[in-house]
Design a protein around this motif. Structure first.
Motif, short mmCIF file in Angstrom:
data_model
loop_
_atom_site.label_atom_id
_atom_site.label_comp_id
_atom_site.label_asym_id
_atom_site.label_seq_id
_atom_site.Cartn_x
_atom_site.Cartn_y
_atom_site.Cartn_z
N ALA B 202 0.80 -1.22 0.00
CA ALA B 202 0.00 0.00 0.00
C ALA B 202 0.83 1.27 0.00
CB ALA B 202 -0.94 -0.03 1.19
N PRO B 203 1.94 1.34 0.77
CA PRO B 203 2.72 2.59 0.74
C PRO B 203 3.16 2.97 -0.66
CG PRO B 203 3.48 1.17 2.50
CD PRO B 203 2.49 0.38 1.73
N LYS B 206 0.30 4.11 -2.83
CA LYS B 206 -0.10 5.49 -2.56
C LYS B 206 0.85 6.46 -3.25
CE LYS B 206 -1.57 8.42 1.25
NZ LYS B 206 -0.54 9.36 1.70
N GLY B 230 -4.10 1.97 -0.74
CA GLY B 230 -3.10 3.02 -0.87
C GLY B 230 -3.50 3.98 -1.98
N GLN B 233 -6.45 6.09 -0.81
CA GLN B 233 -6.04 7.12 0.13
C GLN B 233 -5.37 8.28 -0.59
OE1 GLN B 233 -7.50 7.36 2.78
NE2 GLN B 233 -6.25 6.67 4.47
N GLU B 237 -6.87 12.02 -0.36
CA GLU B 237 -6.06 13.15 0.09
C GLU B 237 -6.01 14.24 -0.95
OE1 GLU B 237 -2.75 11.16 2.96
OE2 GLU B 237 -2.11 12.65 1.49
N ALA B 240 -9.08 16.31 -1.04
CA ALA B 240 -9.35 17.19 0.11
C ALA B 240 -9.04 18.63 -0.25
CB ALA B 240 -8.52 16.74 1.30
N ARG C 124 -6.37 15.05 7.49
CA ARG C 124 -5.48 15.71 6.54
C ARG C 124 -4.69 16.75 7.32
NH1 ARG C 124 -6.01 11.75 4.24
NH2 ARG C 124 -8.07 11.15 3.62
N ARG C 147 3.78 17.58 4.59
CA ARG C 147 2.96 17.92 5.74
C ARG C 147 3.83 18.16 6.97
NH1 ARG C 147 -2.06 17.09 4.05
NH2 ARG C 147 -2.35 15.73 2.26
N VAL C 215 -0.15 9.16 9.08
CA VAL C 215 0.07 10.30 8.19
C VAL C 215 0.21 9.85 6.74
CG1 VAL C 215 1.60 12.22 7.63
CG2 VAL C 215 1.21 11.58 10.01
N GLU C 216 1.11 8.87 6.56
CA GLU C 216 1.40 8.52 5.18
C GLU C 216 0.28 7.72 4.55
OE1 GLU C 216 5.19 7.17 4.41
OE2 GLU C 216 4.70 6.47 2.40
N LEU C 217 -0.15 6.65 5.23
CA LEU C 217 -1.12 5.77 4.60
C LEU C 217 -2.55 6.08 4.99
CD1 LEU C 217 0.59 2.33 4.89
CD2 LEU C 217 0.27 3.70 2.86
N GLY C 218 -2.75 6.33 6.25
CA GLY C 218 -4.11 6.53 6.74
C GLY C 218 -4.83 5.23 6.97
N PHE C 219 -4.11 4.12 7.00
CA PHE C 219 -4.74 2.86 7.40
C PHE C 219 -3.67 1.87 7.80
CE2 PHE C 219 -3.68 0.13 3.81
CZ PHE C 219 -3.37 1.04 2.82
#
Lengths: 347, 355, 311
Positions: B202-203, B206, B230, B233, B237, B240, C124, C147, C215-219
């Motif tokens: 996932a990283p 993303k 990922g 997300q 983001e 947003a 966010r 961020r 922060v990075e993934l959110g999960f």
């Protein structure tokens, strides 16, 4: 001073640690099971029932234990020389891929010859893969822990690339090598699910154990591992011995890969990464680096491996639990290396 | 006692105990009765995609037909024979091997035990009464997804992000590209592979998705299993900071994430529905005609587009219906390309790179 | 594809994505300075990451989540430190055990608690330099995209680096790693220094894990750290335990990892598997080039038995 019961006391002492460790780990993990709402007793009972009270279970345990035993021997050989071969996973992959490729290229040769060639290829693959870390350690003193771990990742990418490209079986949709036909693989023993690879693992274990304990090279390895400075003074070529132990370790790991291809897998698949490395460490430390104890330790870890296969359905316990369990055992063993109940006399 | 004697004793002892301690494998009668069906999936239902669809669909079929369903998730790609044996020992009459990685081990298992299995994407393995195969013509529905993407994109840049190049996804990549090309040949298509078998990475998923969004994509067709989160997300983001009409949208595959945290910007999904496939195969087993290839496609609703959100225009919907009918009628032919190199080649043909 | 776009994307991703690695590697470097080799970082990252994720899910507060991750890491680090010194545990085995337990344990807990759900966070956080530096090519927009936790992490690392270089504690750590006998002779407790170093290292790794999931993934998902813990050990060794060098190497590694994405964006046709090998080979190559200089502290990984109690 000769102590007639000393031998047995030593055996009991060395049994106590792993047994205590397992009991402690089982206790901790049972608490974990309770915390998430499982009944630990029911879970362990289901495991014992499936594994021991059904003949299929015993057979599957043996099948699972075979590669673990060999991997454990690989780790133990390096550990005896004071080295840490954490690159087992990568060596297994490279050995397996080489074995699969050779095995399918040589289709049609008589079985015994085929097995010999395939297994040797696996050994060479594993040897090749540990060679660079071993070389780096010998020449530059580069820490073998870091290099072997890096090579694990490189192996993953390299084998993936090869099996999706040049070595791929184009008749099959999933990325894998051609399959060694079931008739050419290691045979099953007498209508059971146990294959000859189990015997192979036992034989190799026996040979390596005997060699390490009886030969000069084995003695050198032990001396290097226990006290490198003393070994140097005893004119043992420590650098050479260390490199040799690491190479042997990698070779054995490659054999594990070849063995898997020749028995249970039959083909090298792109997503396959059995991850024997960490489990092999748990095995070796459960056996307190004692080669004879590697056998029961391998059986125990074979039990856990089988548990991870059947417990999700039998008791609703996710297979990840067993990795957790093995980790806790390792932690407990790490601490138990210092035995407060066993005072040794320092000379 | 001397060491070598210990060793010899052990080796002989263990070998000898294997043989008398063994029992013959239970002879599995190939019954026409189907009381219990099992499914083995490599990963968990959690990824709300491949594994979830197989499991959910089989469970609903089982409920319909009054059959017990055994589920084994997270089986991974290690040797699954112990799992298969365990299922058979508990009485499974049919096993669905829900992964292309099981294509070799399951037919071998069926042949050695006589228990019928269902594999996927291995038509060469079918054997009457023993091995059936499910083929998924995902490319046709993916073509429709491409049509939607081509009509809905405002920036003219569409991205395809995958976490691996297995054949089932390659089919869809090409289908999507061809659908996109059919309505919007001037669009820019960015194709990104996250890794070799990065289904859970996932990283990286993303990061890659962030890159393609930075490069201007406003629709992302993502095939990722666990890694899809990922991608989603990254999209969440990015959105947003954007107005609703400029939002980046996601086209999913296989599963239905709408209604979950992951479904906020879901445009559609190329849904795989195994219900009809499983029902047919069980019926075939009962009738004695088991052992053929079942093809899931647009026509039998095996693969279809998830319902579009209301924001999609009527014009798009009309063009979509036209395309769908064209495919079913055989007027529109969607290419069937399974290997990665073929995919790269076809993408280059359709959307030549600017460099 | 525009070269500038590609480079900016590469740098942005590398800056953000390398933070977990950087924090973990700096932590490991600190530990290694004091003579501790911790292979359990992967486990610490996962456990802290899960804890932080869960807390943010409950409280919707990023600060609390990061703090939770730090505390969890602290506890794990303390545990490692105490067991490795007073417990005389074998560090390698202990570390590997922690990794296994962390991997299995977090997967186990995650599946048990959330079942087949995959909850996502929607926090966010603020971008301090948003659009301010866009006039600088490539670096400007890349920095603008970062961020606040990214900047905080860098300040933390730079601060630690200078604090350790100048403080007595830093010197004591170094002694603990190179010449523990001398440290004890000078009156300090070797075990105390090592435990403190381990606690600090654990805190950093915990922060890295928390950053990753919140922060990075959110999960969170099982195994989400994908080997970051092991990379941290490698990078720490590469940086020769110089904290700033370690941080820079982490950034470099992050860029190499993102290279395959960048090349694909630039339409360079190379198999991704091939490109994926590059970062790891680069590490090995750098290790070789550093050659004889890549020395570990003399007492790394060894249990210190003390002047008095030679048991």
């Amino acid at each position: 001073m000769p102590d007639p019961h000393g031998h047995w006391r030593a055996v009991i002492n060395s049994l106590a640690t792993p047994i205590l460790a397992v009991i402690l780990a089982t206790g901790v993990c049972s608490v974990a099971l309770l915390l998430v709402g499982h009944n630990p007793l029911a879970a362990w009972q289901a495991l014992i029932q499936r594994a021991f009270l059904r003949p299929a279970g015993v057979q599957e345990m043996l099948v699972a234990a075979a590669p673990l035993l060999l991997a454990g021997v690989a780790v133990a050989v390096a550990a005896r020389a004071g080295l840490w071969n954490i690159g087992i996973d990568g060596q297994v992959l490279v050995g397996a891929l080489a074995a699969a490729w050779v095995g399918t290229t040589l289709e049609g040769t008589p079985r015994i010859l085929l097995w010999a060639v395939v297994l040797v290829t696996g050994v060479i693959g594993g040897l090749a893969w540990v060679a660079i870390p071993a070389l780096l350690r010998a020449r530059f003193g580069t820490n073998e822990i870091v290099t072997t771990i890096m090579f694990n990742y490189v192996a993953l990418s390299l084998t993936s690339w090869l099996v999706k490209g040049p070595l791929r079986d184009d008749t099959i949709v999933a990325p894998q090598t051609a399959a060694i036909p079931p008739t050419d693989r290691l045979p099953l023993l007498a209508n059971t699910r146990v294959h000859a690879g189990v015997i192979l693992a036992l034989v190799v274990w026996g040979v390596v154990t005997w060699w390490l304990h009886r030969s000069t090279a084995g003695f050198d390895i032990k001396a290097t591992g226990e006290n490198p400075r003393a070994a140097i003074h005893a004119l043992i070529p420590v650098g050479l011995v260390s490199a040799g132990a690491l190479l042997a370790s990698g070779a054995l790991a490659g054999l594990v890969g070849a063995g898997d291809i020749l028995s249970t897998k039959g083909t090298f698949q792109a997503e396959w990464n059995p991850g024997y490395g960490l489990t092999a460490f748990a095995l070796v430390f459960l056996a307190r680096k004692n080669f004879l104890a590697l056998l029961p330790a391998a059986l125990f870890l074979g039990l856990l491996s089988y548990g991870a296969d059947v417990m999700p359905r039998a008791a609703g316990v996710p297979s990840a639990f067993f990795a957790f369990y093995e980790g806790v055992i390792l932690i407990v063993l790490a601490v138990f290396a210092w035995q407060p109940w066993h005072r040794k006399q320092m000379l | 006692m001397q060491l070598w004697r210990w060793i010899l004793m052990t080796v002989v002892g263990v070998s000898a105990s294997i043989l008398p301690g063994s029992l013959a494998l239970p002879a599995v009668a190939q019954g026409v009765e189907v009381d219990r069906v099992a499914i083995v999936t490599p990963a968990s239902r959690t990824n709300q995609g491949w594994d979830q669809q197989g499991v959910n669909n089989l469970e609903s079929v089982g409920a319909e037909l009054g059959i017990t369903v055994d589920v084994v998730e997270n089986a991974g790609y290690d040797d699954i024979t112990p799992i298969l044996n365990d299922l058979v020992d508990d009485g499974a009459d049919l096993i669905v091997c829900h992964a292309s990685g099981y294509q070799t081990v399951c037919p071998e298992f069926a042949q050695s035990t006589g228990v019928p299995v269902v594999v996927i994407e291995n038509p060469g393995a079918v054997m009457p009464g023993l091995i059936a195969d499910i083929e998924t013509q995902g490319q046709e529905a993916a073509f429709l997804a491409g049509v939607v993407a081509g009509l809905e994109t405002t920036t003219g840049t569409v991205a395809v992000v995958v976490s691996g190049e297995p054949p089932s996804w390659n089919y869809m990549t090409v289908g999507f590209a061809e659908g996109l090309h059919s309505v919007n040949p001037d669009a820019t298509l960015i194709y990104q592979v996250i890794g070799d078998a990065a289904y859970d990475d996932a990283p990286n998923a993303k990061r890659v998705t962030e890159s393609v969004i930075a490069a201007g994509a406003d629709i992302v067709f993502g095939m990722g299993d666990g890694a899809s989160f990922g991608m989603i997300q990254a999209i969440n983001e990015a959105n947003a900071d954007r107005e609703l009409e400029d939002a980046v949208q996601f086209i999913d595959v296989i599963g239905d994430k709408s209604g979950t945290d992951a479904g906020t910007y879901l445009l559609t999904s190329v849904l795989f529905d195994y219900t009809h496939a499983y029902t047919s195969l069980i019926e075939q087993l009962l009738a004695g005609t088991f052992g053929e290839v079942y093809t899931m496609g647009l026509e039998n609703d095996g693969v279809r587009l998830l319902d579009l959100p209301e924001s999609v225009s009527t014009d798009t919907r009309n063009q979509l219906t036209e395309a769908r009918e064209g495919i079913i009628a055989g007027e529109i032919i969607v290419s069937s390309i399974a290997d990665a190199d073929g995919v790269h080649q076809r993408l280059d043909e359709l959307f030549p790179s600017e460099n | 594809m525009n070269v500038e776009v590609v480079l900016t994307a590469l740098l942005t991703a590398a800056m953000a994505g390398s933070i977990p690695l950087m924090l973990a590697a700096v932590g490991e470097a600190i530990g290694e300075r004091a003579g501790l080799l911790n292979l359990g970082i992967e486990g610490v990252i996962l456990v802290s990451g899960l804890a932080a994720f869960w807390l943010v899910l409950e409280t919707q507060s990023l600060g609390l989540g990061l703090a939770c991750g730090a505390v969890t890491g602290l506890i794990c680090g303390l545990g490692f430190g105490v067991l490795a010194t007073r417990g005389r545990a074998d560090q390698i085995v202990l570390g590997l055990g922690m990794t296994m337990a962390g991997l299995g344990g977090t997967a186990f807990v995650f599946r048990e608690v959330w079942g087949s759900q995959q909850p996502l966070l929607s926090i966010r956080s603020w971008r301090p330099l948003d659009s301010l530096l866009d006039w600088i090519p490539v670096i400007g927009p890349a920095l603008g995209q970062q961020r606040w936790p990214v900047f905080a992490a860098w300040f933390l690392v730079i601060g630690l680096s200078s604090a350790i270089r100048r403080s007595k504690f830093g010197l004591q750590m170094r002694a603990a790693g190179e010449f523990p006998l001398g440290l004890e002779a000078s009156g300090a407790s070797v075990e105390g220094v090592r435990i403190a170093a381990a606690a600090l290292a654990g805190t950093l790794s915990g922060l890295g894990g928390a950053y990753l999931t919140t922060v990075e993934l959110g999960f969170f998902s099982p195994g989400v750290s994908v080997g970051t813990g092991f990379m941290a050990v490698a990078v720490a060794m590469l940086g020769q335990r110089n904290l700033l060098r370690v941080a820079l190497f982490s950034l470099g590694f992050g860029m190499l990892t993102g290279l395959d994405t960048a090349l694909q964006l630039a339409n360079v046709d190379a198999r991704p598997e091939f490109l994926r090998m590059i970062p790891y080979l680069a590490i090995v190559l750098t290790l070789v080039l550093l050659g004889r200089d890549a020395k570990s502290p003399a007492a790394l990984g060894q249990v210190y038995r003390g002047l008095a109690g030679r048991r």
